[in-house]
Design a protein around this motif. Sequence first.
Motif, PDB file in Angstrom:
ATOM      1  N   UNK A  54       0.831  -1.203   0.000  1.00 11.40           N
ATOM      2  CA  UNK A  54       0.000   0.000   0.000  1.00 11.40           C
ATOM      3  C   UNK A  54       0.868   1.256   0.000  1.00 11.40           C
ATOM      4  N   UNK A  55       1.896   1.277   0.842  1.00 12.67           N
ATOM      5  CA  UNK A  55       2.777   2.444   0.935  1.00 12.67           C
ATOM      6  C   UNK A  55       3.523   2.677  -0.374  1.00 12.67           C
ATOM      7  N   UNK A  56       3.992   1.607  -0.997  1.00 12.02           N
ATOM      8  CA  UNK A  56       4.726   1.750  -2.255  1.00 12.02           C
ATOM      9  C   UNK A  56       3.855   2.387  -3.331  1.00 12.02           C
ATOM     10  N   UNK A  57       2.625   1.902  -3.465  1.00 15.03           N
ATOM     11  CA  UNK A  57       1.738   2.438  -4.497  1.00 15.03           C
ATOM     12  C   UNK A  57       1.383   3.889  -4.192  1.00 15.03           C
ATOM     13  N   UNK A  58       1.229   4.227  -2.923  1.00 12.37           N
ATOM     14  CA  UNK A  58       1.012   5.624  -2.541  1.00 12.37           C
ATOM     15  C   UNK A  58       2.159   6.516  -2.990  1.00 12.37           C
ATOM     16  N   UNK A  59       3.371   6.043  -2.823  1.00 13.86           N
ATOM     17  CA  UNK A  59       4.551   6.880  -3.070  1.00 13.86           C
ATOM     18  C   UNK A  59       4.999   6.895  -4.523  1.00 13.86           C
ATOM     19  N   UNK A  60       4.388   6.060  -5.367  1.00 15.22           N
ATOM     20  CA  UNK A  60       4.828   6.001  -6.763  1.00 15.22           C
ATOM     21  C   UNK A  60       3.698   6.053  -7.779  1.00 15.22           C
ATOM     22  N   UNK A  61       2.509   5.569  -7.417  1.00 15.95           N
ATOM     23  CA  UNK A  61       1.442   5.435  -8.403  1.00 15.95           C
ATOM     24  C   UNK A  61       1.718   4.303  -9.375  1.00 15.95           C
ATOM     25  N   UNK A  62       2.602   3.381  -9.013  1.00 21.09           N
ATOM     26  CA  UNK A  62       2.949   2.248  -9.863  1.00 21.09           C
ATOM     27  C   UNK A  62       1.712   1.413 -10.166  1.00 21.09           C
ATOM     28  N   UNK A  63       1.613   0.878 -11.361  1.00 19.13           N
ATOM     29  CA  UNK A  63       0.490   0.002 -11.700  1.00 19.13           C
ATOM     30  C   UNK A  63       0.547  -1.270 -10.855  1.00 19.13           C
ATOM     31  N   UNK A  64      -0.638  -1.778 -10.506  1.00 19.11           N
ATOM     32  CA  UNK A  64      -0.677  -2.912  -9.584  1.00 19.11           C
ATOM     33  C   UNK A  64      -0.007  -4.163 -10.138  1.00 19.11           C
ATOM     34  N   UNK A  65      -0.133  -4.397 -11.447  1.00 14.81           N
ATOM     35  CA  UNK A  65       0.498  -5.599 -12.009  1.00 14.81           C
ATOM     36  C   UNK A  65       2.015  -5.496 -11.982  1.00 14.81           C
ATOM     37  N   UNK A  66       2.523  -4.285 -12.143  1.00 14.40           N
ATOM     38  CA  UNK A  66       3.972  -4.082 -12.041  1.00 14.40           C
ATOM     39  C   UNK A  66       4.427  -4.269 -10.600  1.00 14.40           C
TER      40      UNK A  66
END
Length: 358
Positions: free
Chosen positions: A156-168
């Motif tokens: 969760x924190x990683x996606x917050x800090x990057x907006x990276x796509x979930x599959x990536x």
Amino acid sequence: MDKFNAVNERIKRDYAEFLREADQKSEATVRGVEKAILRFEEYTGFRDFGRFNREQAKGFRAALSSPDDENKRLGNSTVLSTLKAVQRFFRWLSVQPGFKSKIDTNAIAYFNLSEKDIRAATSSPTKPSPTMDQLKRALESMPSETILEKRDRAVFALIMMTGIRDNAAASLLLGHVDIDRQLIVQDPKTVRTKNSKLIESVLLPLGPEIEGVLFSWVAYLRDELRWQPNDPLFPQSRHRIDPLKGPVVDAIKRQVWSNSQPIRQIFKQASTGAGLPYFTPHQVRNTVVEYAYLTCRTPEEFKAFSQNLGHESVVTTLSSYGQIPLVRQRELIRNAGKSRGIDEKIEMILARLGVSGD
């Protein structure tokens, strides 16, 4: 009525190979195209593709937009994507040996929807994305006792800090995290990035409490478990049978997730736990762009955010994720042209005089 045509099947296999190998389409995209072509075959009674004509195209277009026997109707976007997929297929077929003289290329245009129908298919009310404060609230509400809970919070924190796509994110390895440079390297050789692009995402400075969630997880994998760069950053859950409890999920195994479904489930649980409407991992990309609107002071800074999301052009960022939230849209419009507040005026005057307002 036949439900299979051997000649058509051979052609479809050739087209699927073209999509995968020459057009470099993902497996999910290929499956979607195959489903669209099957819809067309079902409409024509599985007639040979070589007998294609404008009446088939017109009839198929009308049939897609009509309710079925159960009074159900396909959504506008599904109708459009289906017609486009079948149209591209027949354009490809029209230049294949043995079909150049059979396929009427003018008939292919009859798959087109009207401009009105295209607007209906591509327009929809905006879905509010979570604010950064809401994401922080959701992260704070997530439990953090077990190893699986710590992993979920790190995702969760990683996606917050990057907006990276979930599959990536699901396919990241430990070696893709560069803590010294505050960087996530999405290497397409091992990471499932869109269009196999190399994306280097700098972590947003959201505060040590957010960074600590991710960094402590990385430290646990590297220092305590002694995992190596080629091990997964977000490993799968380990299932086992307990003699007394039965099936138990309480550990991790050295294997990346095969798809993004576990991450979507994590976000669903986090939304519910924080008392928020469910938001998908992909909606966080909108949140990151909204954050950029609020923090960027120059075009160069916004370009940096755009690159962080993996976009080659700022136009892509603005058109795909740059929708201004309705609340902010209303605020901007309602306050457009109004005079500045007294405090802002004072600050402007002091700045012109070269005097600090502190």
